[in-house]
Design a protein around this motif. Structure first.
Motif, short mmCIF file in Angstrom:
data_model
loop_
_atom_site.label_atom_id
_atom_site.label_comp_id
_atom_site.label_asym_id
_atom_site.label_seq_id
_atom_site.Cartn_x
_atom_site.Cartn_y
_atom_site.Cartn_z
N GLY A 15 1.26 -5.85 -2.08
CA GLY A 15 1.52 -6.17 -0.67
C GLY A 15 0.29 -6.73 0.02
N SER A 16 0.04 -6.29 1.25
CA SER A 16 -1.11 -6.81 1.99
C SER A 16 -2.43 -6.32 1.38
N GLY A 17 -2.36 -5.30 0.53
CA GLY A 17 -3.56 -4.86 -0.19
C GLY A 17 -4.10 -5.93 -1.13
N ASP A 34 5.76 3.52 5.70
CA ASP A 34 4.67 2.52 5.68
C ASP A 34 3.89 2.54 6.99
N ALA A 35 3.16 1.47 7.26
CA ALA A 35 2.32 1.40 8.47
C ALA A 35 3.12 1.64 9.75
N SER A 36 4.41 1.39 9.70
CA SER A 36 5.26 1.56 10.89
C SER A 36 5.17 2.95 11.48
N PRO A 66 -6.83 0.66 8.70
CA PRO A 66 -5.79 1.71 8.59
C PRO A 66 -5.32 2.07 7.18
N THR A 67 -5.79 1.37 6.12
CA THR A 67 -5.16 1.57 4.81
C THR A 67 -5.20 3.02 4.34
N LEU A 68 -6.34 3.69 4.51
CA LEU A 68 -6.42 5.08 4.04
C LEU A 68 -5.41 5.97 4.77
N TYR A 109 -6.72 -8.19 13.88
CA TYR A 109 -7.43 -7.61 12.75
C TYR A 109 -6.44 -7.48 11.57
N ALA A 110 -5.17 -7.87 11.81
CA ALA A 110 -4.08 -7.79 10.82
C ALA A 110 -3.78 -6.35 10.42
N HIS A 111 -3.77 -5.46 11.40
CA HIS A 111 -3.52 -4.04 11.18
C HIS A 111 -2.20 -3.61 11.81
N ILE A 170 -4.43 -9.07 -0.29
CA ILE A 170 -5.12 -10.13 0.45
C ILE A 170 -6.03 -9.56 1.54
N ASN A 171 -6.16 -8.24 1.62
CA ASN A 171 -6.90 -7.72 2.77
C ASN A 171 -8.41 -7.71 2.53
N ALA A 172 -9.15 -7.28 3.55
CA ALA A 172 -10.61 -7.38 3.49
C ALA A 172 -11.26 -6.17 2.83
N LEU A 173 -10.45 -5.22 2.37
CA LEU A 173 -10.91 -4.12 1.51
C LEU A 173 -11.77 -3.07 2.21
N VAL A 174 -11.87 -3.13 3.51
CA VAL A 174 -12.76 -2.20 4.23
C VAL A 174 -12.04 -0.86 4.40
N ALA A 175 -12.65 0.21 3.85
CA ALA A 175 -12.05 1.54 3.97
C ALA A 175 -12.62 2.26 5.19
N LEU A 223 11.90 -2.21 -5.19
CA LEU A 223 12.40 -3.57 -4.94
C LEU A 223 11.38 -4.29 -4.08
N GLU A 224 10.79 -5.34 -4.61
CA GLU A 224 9.73 -6.07 -3.91
C GLU A 224 10.15 -7.52 -3.72
N ALA A 225 10.08 -7.98 -2.46
CA ALA A 225 10.52 -9.34 -2.15
C ALA A 225 9.66 -10.40 -2.85
N GLY A 226 8.36 -10.17 -2.92
CA GLY A 226 7.46 -11.16 -3.51
C GLY A 226 7.66 -11.26 -5.00
N VAL A 282 0.84 -1.20 0.00
CA VAL A 282 0.00 0.00 0.00
C VAL A 282 0.88 1.25 0.00
N ALA A 283 1.76 1.37 0.98
CA ALA A 283 2.59 2.56 1.09
C ALA A 283 3.57 2.66 -0.08
N GLY A 284 4.19 1.52 -0.45
CA GLY A 284 5.17 1.54 -1.53
C GLY A 284 4.57 2.04 -2.84
N LEU A 292 14.51 -9.35 -2.56
CA LEU A 292 14.47 -9.21 -1.10
C LEU A 292 15.67 -8.39 -0.64
N VAL A 293 15.41 -7.25 -0.05
CA VAL A 293 16.52 -6.42 0.43
C VAL A 293 16.99 -6.98 1.76
N ASP A 294 18.29 -7.28 1.82
CA ASP A 294 18.84 -7.87 3.04
C ASP A 294 19.30 -6.80 4.02
C1 LIG Z 1 -5.81 -10.39 5.95
C2 LIG Z 1 -5.75 -8.90 6.06
C3 LIG Z 1 -6.93 -8.16 6.09
C4 LIG Z 1 -6.89 -6.76 6.19
N1 LIG Z 1 -8.04 -6.04 6.06
C5 LIG Z 1 -7.97 -4.68 5.97
C6 LIG Z 1 -9.14 -3.91 5.67
O1 LIG Z 1 -10.22 -4.45 5.42
N2 LIG Z 1 -9.02 -2.55 5.62
C7 LIG Z 1 -7.83 -1.91 5.86
O2 LIG Z 1 -7.79 -0.68 5.82
N3 LIG Z 1 -6.70 -2.63 6.13
C8 LIG Z 1 -6.74 -3.98 6.16
N4 LIG Z 1 -5.61 -4.71 6.38
C9 LIG Z 1 -4.37 -3.99 6.69
C10 LIG Z 1 -3.68 -3.37 5.47
O3 LIG Z 1 -3.73 -4.20 4.34
C11 LIG Z 1 -2.25 -3.08 5.87
O4 LIG Z 1 -2.29 -2.25 7.01
C12 LIG Z 1 -1.47 -2.34 4.77
O5 LIG Z 1 -1.45 -3.11 3.60
C13 LIG Z 1 -0.06 -2.07 5.23
O6 LIG Z 1 0.59 -1.38 4.21
P1 LIG Z 1 2.17 -1.34 4.12
O7 LIG Z 1 2.50 -0.66 2.85
O8 LIG Z 1 2.70 -0.82 5.39
O9 LIG Z 1 2.62 -2.87 4.05
P2 LIG Z 1 2.24 -4.01 3.02
O10 LIG Z 1 1.03 -3.64 2.22
O11 LIG Z 1 2.19 -5.27 3.81
O12 LIG Z 1 3.47 -4.05 2.02
C14 LIG Z 1 4.77 -4.41 2.41
C15 LIG Z 1 5.50 -4.96 1.19
O13 LIG Z 1 6.89 -4.91 1.43
C16 LIG Z 1 7.49 -6.09 0.95
N5 LIG Z 1 8.75 -6.27 1.70
C17 LIG Z 1 8.87 -6.46 3.05
N6 LIG Z 1 10.16 -6.57 3.39
C18 LIG Z 1 10.88 -6.44 2.24
C19 LIG Z 1 12.27 -6.48 1.94
N7 LIG Z 1 13.21 -6.64 2.90
N8 LIG Z 1 12.66 -6.34 0.64
C20 LIG Z 1 11.74 -6.15 -0.35
N9 LIG Z 1 10.41 -6.12 -0.11
C21 LIG Z 1 9.97 -6.25 1.17
C22 LIG Z 1 6.45 -7.17 1.21
O14 LIG Z 1 6.65 -8.30 0.37
C23 LIG Z 1 5.15 -6.42 0.90
O15 LIG Z 1 4.77 -6.54 -0.46
C24 LIG Z 1 -5.63 -6.10 6.30
C25 LIG Z 1 -4.44 -6.84 6.27
C26 LIG Z 1 -4.50 -8.23 6.13
C27 LIG Z 1 -3.21 -8.99 6.07
#
Ligand SMILES: Cc1cc2nc3c(=O)[nH]c(=O)nc-3n(C[C@H](O)[C@H](O)[C@H](O)COP(=O)(O)OP(=O)(O)OC[C@H]3O[C@@H](n4cnc5c(N)ncnc54)[C@H](O)[C@@H]3O)c2cc1C
Length: 470
Positions: free
Chosen positions: A87-89, A436-438, A448-450, A406-408, A91-96, A33-36, A13-15, A208-210
């Motif tokens: 990223g987690s976007g 990012d979420a951190s 928290p996505t928005l 809640y996986a947040h 597989i998430n539940a899409l609730v804004a 650079l994306e690990a997946g 999401v943030a990336g 994958l960034v080490d």
């Molecule tokens: C099952 C589930 C349901 C959810 N439901 C909701 C919801 O309904 N509504 C909502 O608002 N939020 C929801 N969330 C939360 C939301 O998806 C996350 O808070 C958000 O995606 C976090 O964004 P992010 O960019 O911080 O991390 P992520 O979206 O997780 O992205 C991190 C990315 O960084 C990559 N990465 C990590 N380490 C490295 C590395 N060393 N080198 C290279 N790449 C790396 C990972 O592979 C990943 O693709 C849910 C999350 C999950 C898992």
């Protein structure tokens, strides 16, 4: 690309927001650079299903190696997280949701510059409105219908814009989704694809960034797990609430023990019998309660399905949204990592959840009549009626032993804290930001996505400004 690039680590999401913003606002080339390894989302948006139960079941977009301890009473268990473009976007539940009004105010002086209210967030995210739509009632599944009518019968008002109403203490209604028509949206179409098309951005998968490579307190580049070095003028870390901390720990930039990470604890009440589910939405409705002098501090979430397929158990999640507990991420000498959310570590948080559960008993009774099946406590054979007769201590014990997330996960490196300044810049190294979420100073009382996207946008603009002269 000849000039030294800005590297974005992680394309979740943030990336996506950071890379898209930098591609528009910076002259430097952008390398993501994306690990997946999965490219589905990037190449074919029709591969993105609205069902998060189906998405979670796909191993190509899921990270399976993340073990996290939820509460002091539990052993570490697998934590859901996405891996790959989106990223987690993915597989998430899409609730804004924009959370509650007190969230951003509560960040106080650590709110990023210029962000003092949700209106400021909305202005920041103006370009993303096409990635949101409100679910129609016709898209609801059986648990959604049962939740909404049972709450309304119990005196909780129907409100279909809860996601956008930070002042309404209680309500129940349909969800607003991160979706374009029938496909989940992850920001990739709106933000990443235009940057690639314009030749401003490259996305490397399976990268994958080490560790970050730093000389004289200045970033030089990153080293991949393959040993390859990638040169960089600046690095923006978007690896998620666990990923970014762990990468900074591996690089020796933050200590081996980092305290701060938060999540919303959620307990599940599950139907005794499987139910038929024909909606593609795993979650189509949501309720908000105010319990024990809190405001909007509890969510009720109807899960139409708990497994892929037309028949599975339904569940009602009761989630605590106003969280104060913070956990830690600890790197050991052998390189292994202990992730401990330490949720519900305070008596007041446990008390709110107990009171919420007692209140939910009558709502669940109505849902049982509508669905024609009883509900039981997750990992316990007792019926929901047990919550009315059990002591507070007994309920707390069950919550601590079984509560999930809640996986947040968020707030592991809060803005304005020990390691980051208010703009997301790492204090001890020049040229490194976390976006990012951190960085959320404290987890909001909403999905928290928005908020993550809005914070990422502000930080990306800060990076654009700071790197313009270099
Ligand atoms: C099952 C589930 C349901 C959810 N439901 C909701 C919801 O309904 N509504 C909502 O608002 N939020 C929801 N969330 C939360 C939301 O998806 C996350 O808070 C958000 O995606 C976090 O964004 P992010 O960019 O911080 O991390 P992520 O979206 O997780 O992205 C991190 C990315 O960084 C990559 N990465 C990590 N380490 C490295 C590395 N060393 N080198 C290279 N790449 C790396 C990972 O592979 C990943 O693709 C849910 C999350 C999950 C898992």
């Amino acid at each position: 690309m000849t000039k030294r690039p800005i590297i974005v680590i992680g394309s979740g999401v943030a990336g996506s927001v950071v890379a898209g913003t930098l591609a528009r606002e910076c002259a430097a080339p952008i390398v993501v650079l994306e690990a997946g390894d999965s490219a589905d989302s990037l190449l074919d948006s029709s591969s993105r299903t609205l069902s998060f139960v189906d998405s979670l079941a796909r191993s190509s977009t899921r990270r399976d190696d993340l073990l996290v301890r939820r509460t002091a009473s539990q052993a570490p268990k697998s934590y859901p997280a996405g891996c790959g473009i989106g990223g987690s976007g993915e597989i998430n539940a899409l609730v804004a949701s924009w959370g509650m009004a007190g969230d951003v105010r509560g960040w106080g002086e650590n709110a990023p510059m210029g962000i003092w209210s949700v209106d400021d967030w909305k202005r920041e995210l103006g370009g993303l409105e096409h990635d949101l739509r409100t679910a129609g009632e016709g898209e609801w599944g059986p648990m959604d219908r049962a939740l909404v009518s049972s709450c309304v019968e119990g005196g909780i008002a129907r409100h279909d814009s809860l996601w956008n109403d930070q002042f309404m203490p209680e309500g129940v209604g349909t969800v607003t989704l991160f979706a374009r028509g029938d496909h989940r949206s992850t920001g990739v179409d709106a933000l990443v694809k235009p940057g690639i098309a314009a030749g401003r951005m490259r996305v490397d998968r399976g990268a994958l960034v080490d560790r970050l490579v730093v000389r004289d307190e200045m970033i030089c580049g990153v080293e991949l797990s393959t040993g390859e070095f990638v040169d960089a003028r600046a690095v923006v870390m978007c690896g998620g609430a666990f990923g970014s901390v762990e990468l900074l720990q591996r690089s020796g930039i933050v200590p081996d023990g980092v305290h701060g990470v938060q999540d919303h604890p959620a307990v599940a009440l599950v139907t005794r019998e499987p139910i038929m589910q024909q909606s593609v939405l795993s979650i189509g409705a949501i309720g908000r309660l105010s319990v024990d002098s809190g405001v909007g501090n509890v969510h009720l979430v109807s899960m139409n399905a708990t497994a892929p397929g037309e028949v599975s158990h339904g569940a009602l999640l009761v989630a605590l949204m106003d969280v104060t507990s913070r956990g830690s991420i600890i790197r050991h000498e052998d390189g292994s990592v202990s992730r401990n959310l330490d949720m519900l570590s305070t008596q007041s948080e446990r008390h709110v959840l107990v009171q919420a559960l007692r209140r939910v008993v009558s709502i669940v009774g109505r849902m049982e009549d509508r669905l024609g099946t009883g509900f039981q406590l997750s990992e316990k054979s007792e019926s929901v009626g047990w919550l009315a007769s059990a002591s507070n201590n007994e309920i707390e014990e069950w919550i601590m032993a079984t509560c999930g997330v809640y996986a947040h996960a968020a707030s592991s490196l809060p803005l304005g804290g020990e390691y980051l300044d208010r703009h997301g810049a790492v204090r001890s190294v020049d040229g490194v930001w976390v976006a990012d979420a951190s960085v959320m100073p404290r987890l909001i009382a909403g999905n928290p996505t928005l908020a993550i996207a809005a914070l990422a946008k502000v930080i990306a603009r800060s990076v654009a400004g700071a790197t313009a002269a270099s």
